[in-house]
Write an enzyme that holds these catalytic residues in place. Structure first.
Site, PDB file in Angstrom:
ATOM      1  N   SER A   1      -4.410   1.097  -2.827  1.00 33.23           N
ATOM      2  CA  SER A   1      -3.637   1.410  -1.628  1.00 33.23           C
ATOM      3  C   SER A   1      -4.570   1.952  -0.558  1.00 33.23           C
ATOM      4  CB  SER A   1      -2.556   2.448  -1.950  1.00 33.23           C
ATOM      5  OG  SER A   1      -3.133   3.732  -2.131  1.00 33.23           O
ATOM      6  N   LYS A   2      -4.055   2.123   0.631  1.00 36.02           N
ATOM      7  CA  LYS A   2      -4.897   2.575   1.746  1.00 36.02           C
ATOM      8  C   LYS A   2      -5.389   4.005   1.567  1.00 36.02           C
ATOM      9  CE  LYS A   2      -0.894   3.957   4.564  1.00 36.02           C
ATOM     10  NZ  LYS A   2      -0.170   3.716   5.840  1.00 36.02           N
ATOM     11  N   ARG A   3      -4.816   4.736   0.631  1.00 32.92           N
ATOM     12  CA  ARG A   3      -5.259   6.115   0.393  1.00 32.92           C
ATOM     13  C   ARG A   3      -6.362   6.197  -0.659  1.00 32.92           C
ATOM     14  NH1 ARG A   3       0.160   6.095   0.822  1.00 32.92           N
ATOM     15  NH2 ARG A   3       0.399   5.888  -1.443  1.00 32.92           N
ATOM     16  N   ASP A   4      -6.650   5.108  -1.330  1.00 37.79           N
ATOM     17  CA  ASP A   4      -7.645   5.121  -2.405  1.00 37.79           C
ATOM     18  C   ASP A   4      -9.068   5.045  -1.859  1.00 37.79           C
ATOM     19  OD1 ASP A   4      -5.839   5.288  -4.558  1.00 37.79           O
ATOM     20  OD2 ASP A   4      -5.412   3.144  -4.420  1.00 37.79           O
TER      21      ASP A   4
ATOM     22  N   GLN B   1     -10.298   2.424   3.139  1.00 38.72           N
ATOM     23  CA  GLN B   1     -10.332   2.588   4.590  1.00 38.72           C
ATOM     24  C   GLN B   1     -11.677   2.107   5.151  1.00 38.72           C
ATOM     25  OE1 GLN B   1      -8.008   3.533   6.682  1.00 38.72           O
ATOM     26  NE2 GLN B   1      -6.415   4.136   5.241  1.00 38.72           N
TER      27      GLN B   1
END
Length: 237
Positions: free
Chosen positions: A18-21, A25
């Site tokens: 996910s974009k938080r992993d 980013q």
């Protein structure tokens, strides 16, 4: 339409990314000191193989080697440790002048002054950093002397004695250079019945405040005789 699909990229544990992993980013890569070519190289090998043991490629080499036939069907797993290793390989391939150009903004952001002395020192740590953002920690001693508490606790009881012996010998060097100063360490240690490390460790701590860094000869060349002797004199041991 004719199309192809590369494998999904997953976290190391196989879960969906996910974009938080870590690594998701893209905007974080330049801030952390990744080189664009290194990131492209790393991502290209996620799900594709050149069918050789080679791993480090320029973008041009990747373009020439790539083929859809060598793309895997299984999902690829993102490994930040491997990504940093890949970045280090690309950093090591830079021309020294280019490394200085890319590393200097990270140094000034960390509070270091852009000086001729710092620019001359930077190539000495080019092979030691995995990320450009790590560079200031390797060279900050040239402008700011701070002693690592954990390393200070490891100093031997005879540290001051060893440093005093080095000072007396260093004063006798006719033409100062980092190499000339380094060459007196081993004979001094041998003459006093101690291992080279017993003199080298307190010397490094006195001059840089850190347990690791560029070669001690580079450190002494950069600082010069007067600053080397001054730092040893004020060293709290």
């Amino acid at each position: 339409p004719v199309y192809a699909h590369i494998p999904l990229i997953q976290n190391p544990d196989g879960s969906k990314m996910s974009k938080r992993d870590v690594g998701a980013q893209l905007g974080n890569y330049p801030e952390e000191g990744f080189l664009p070519d290194a990131v492209v190289n790393f991502i290209a090998l996620l799900g594709w193989s050149p069918k050789s043991d080679d791993e480090v490629f320029t973008k041009e080499e990747l373009i020439n080697l790539f083929s859809l036939e060598n793309v895997n069907r299984a999902a690829a797993k993102f490994d930040i440790t491997k990504c940093k290793w890949m970045n280090q390989q690309h950093i090591m391939r830079l021309e020294p002048g280019k490394f200085v150009e890319l590393a200097m903004p990270f140094c000034t952001k960390a509070g270091l002054e852009d000086t001729a002395q710092l620019r001359e020192l930077l190539p000495a740590v080019q092979t030691k950093v995995q990320l450009l953002s790590e560079t200031p920690a390797w060279v900050k001693w040239v402008q700011t002397l701070e002693y690592e508490a954990e390393s200070m606790a490891k100093l031997q009881e005879n540290a001051r004695e060893m440093l005093n012996l080095f000072v007396e010998a260093a004063k006798g060097i006719e033409e100062w250079s980092g190499e000339a100063a380094f060459q007196i360490v081993k004979p001094l240690a041998k003459a006093n019945g101690v291992k080279v490390g017993a003199m080298m460790f307190p010397l490094r701590m006195a001059l840089t405040g850190c347990h690791a860094g560029p070669g001690i000869d580079v450190v002494m060349q950069t600082l010069g005789r007067d600053e080397v002797l001054r730092r040893i004199e004020i060293f709290p041991c």
